[in-house]
Scaffold this active site. Structure first.
Site, PDB file in Angstrom:
ATOM      1  N   ASP A 230      58.359  50.284  34.372  1.00 23.62           N
ATOM      2  CA  ASP A 230      58.525  49.723  35.714  1.00 23.62           C
ATOM      3  C   ASP A 230      58.183  48.240  35.679  1.00 23.62           C
ATOM      4  OD1 ASP A 230      59.181  52.220  36.794  1.00 23.62           O
ATOM      5  OD2 ASP A 230      57.077  52.742  36.968  1.00 23.62           O
TER       6      ASP A 230
ATOM      7  N   ASP B 143      44.467  46.624  43.528  1.00 21.05           N
ATOM      8  CA  ASP B 143      43.528  47.745  43.494  1.00 21.05           C
ATOM      9  C   ASP B 143      42.598  47.734  42.286  1.00 21.05           C
ATOM     10  OD1 ASP B 143      45.612  48.269  41.766  1.00 21.05           O
ATOM     11  OD2 ASP B 143      46.294  50.099  42.769  1.00 21.05           O
TER      12      ASP B 143
ATOM     13  N   ASP C 137      57.627  44.956  38.020  1.00 21.55           N
ATOM     14  CA  ASP C 137      57.424  44.393  39.360  1.00 21.55           C
ATOM     15  C   ASP C 137      57.268  42.883  39.254  1.00 21.55           C
ATOM     16  OD1 ASP C 137      57.492  46.908  40.539  1.00 21.55           O
ATOM     17  OD2 ASP C 137      55.349  47.207  40.311  1.00 21.55           O
TER      18      ASP C 137
END
Length: 464
Positions: free
Chosen positions: A58, A172, A60
């Site tokens: 992935d 996070d 981003d």
């Protein structure tokens, strides 16, 4: 929680990540944004995975361009989301997700002090008078840029944009606050993410109780990362997850479907499942199973565990999987219990009771995890076929083996047989052997089966 974090710049000579580790389309997006004089970085999972020796999947991108400014740079861009406004840039089947640097959510009256270019109208009102439709669109965009929290402190809308230092503080976990700069292949490490990777320990940015209240999904992300990356959860973080597990009830059911798939269908299902049980999160995802999984030696627990072992093996061998099989297994015993109750209470035939129980269980589970119809329908078909697989009468066997859901239903029957043993395992073994024999011998096998339901004698019509 700090308002800003400041980076340690790690030069390309001190790490293994390179531009070619990004997908070609990700690299194209980054270079396009930079060519338009914006700052843009690859961030999060792709950087973390590469530094941990895994192939990134992935990709981003974050930038200081607003969603509207991003859209102006790409024809193939569409803006999505109200809770978090994002840009999706599509290249065939590949979608590159681009986010604007997040700022800290403040009181509404303070939001006018954020960066001027962020608060500009998406439609330039200085050129001409806006039409009623454009005024409505402009007002909607302005409203979406504001932040909103619930009484529990959960962020319901978070479109306050800021600097990269603020964006890093909003992330996070420390290993997710690393930004890859394609211009010189350096990494900006804002929260000692490199240290967390070397020590293989999950560290949260800011107080965990506050961060979990802002977005409870962070709890299951912590569980997923610990399992996937073979990292440790500190005792304090583990305790915080147990204390805040109930907050998952505030997450929309549609969002939890995707998160659950990432949790249990990534090749680390067994470890993840055991950790979910330990941290009291499984009961939040599957409330119908909360009581059934209290005993590790129970058939309910063992069926789920066996399914997850098989699923992990299939994923690691690049074999096909489907979420339908996952939900069929998790919800089988609650559905079977409901079927028995309907048969006892209403003297209902088993087939009718199973259909009603299936609909009821799927409805109740979908209030917690919204299962799309493309998966819920196959789940119910697998359950219904269990009755037909167990009967094996007449020509039904020959017809059943051509059913589109036969293979999935057979795999599920075999799983149940291996868990429960007895007659169910014998029937599953019969179907295993039946599939291997030549087609011209199948009729003999069927004829050799004992006929457990004798034919009914037809009533003769009265003579006239």
């Amino acid at each position: 929680m700090p308002d800003k974090l400041y980076p340690e710049v790690i030069p390309s000579s001190s790490h293994a990540m390179r531009c070619q580790d990004l997908s070609p389309n990700t690299l194209k997006v980054l270079k396009t944004l930079i060519s338009h004089n914006y700052k843009a970085y690859a961030v999060g999972g792709c950087v973390r995975d590469k530094l941990m020796g895994q192939d990134p999947k992935d990709f981003d991108v974050v930038t200081n361009a607003t969603p509207e400014q991003i859209k102006a740079c790409f024809r193939n861009c569409r803006l999505i989301g109200r809770r978090f406004r994002l840009a999706h840039i599509t290249f065939g089947r590949e979608i590159i997700e681009v986010a604007t640097f997040r700022g800290h959510h403040k009181e509404e009256e303070d939001q006018s002090e954020t960066k001027p270019e962020i608060t500009d109208d998406p439609i330039d009102s200085t050129r001409r008078k806006l039409s009623p439709r454009e005024q409505k669109y402009s007002a909607k965009i302005k409203a979406d840029k504001k932040s909103k929290t619930s009484q529990d402190g959960q962020l319901l809308r978070d479109n306050i944009f800021g600097s990269i230092e603020e964006d890093a503080a909003r992330r996070d976990f420390t290993f997710n606050a690393m930004y890859f700069d394609v211009s010189d292949e350096s990494i900006l490490d804002f929260a000692n993410g490199m240290t967390a990777i070397k020590e293989r320990q999950i560290e949260m940015i800011g107080p965990s109780d506050i961060r979990f209240r802002e977005d409870p999904v962070r709890m299951i992300r912590a569980i997923r990362f610990a399992a996937k990356l073979n990292m440790k959860l500190p005792d304090s973080l583990s305790k915080s997850i147990k204390e805040n597990a109930h907050l998952l009830a505030n997450i929309p059911a549609a969002r939890l479907f995707e998160e659950t798939n990432k949790l249990l269908l990534s090749g680390y299902g067994v470890v993840t499942f055991e950790s979910l049980v330990k941290h009291k999160l499984l009961a939040q995802l599957f409330p119908l199973l909360a009581d059934l999984l209290s005993d590790e030696n129970s058939k309910e627990y063992q069926l789920v565990l066996r399914m997850l072992k098989n699923t992990d093996n299939r994923i690691n061998n690049d074999q096909r999987i489907t979420p339908a099989f996952l939900y069929a297994t998790f919800l089988w015993y609650p559905m079977e219990e409901k079927t028995q109750a309907l048969m006892f209470e209403s003297s209902m035939p088993m087939h009718d009771a199973l259909n009603l129980a299936s609909a009821d269980i799927m409805f109740r589970q979908s209030r917690r995890i919204m299962i799309p119809k493309r998966f819920s329908i196959p789940v119910r078909e697998m359950w219904t076929l269990q009755l037909r697989l167990q009967k094996r009468q007449g020509k039904r066997c020959l017809q059943l083996i051509t059913h589109p859901r036969f293979r999935a239903a057979y795999d599920f029957l075999l799983l149940r047989g291996q868990t429960e043993g007895g007659e169910l395992l014998e029937i599953a073994q019969w179907w295993t052997d039946f599939q291997k024999i030549p087609d011209n011998e199948k009729q003999k096998w069927v004829a050799a089966l004992p006929n457990k339901s004798p034919r009914r004698r037809r009533k003769r019509k009265p003579k006239t």
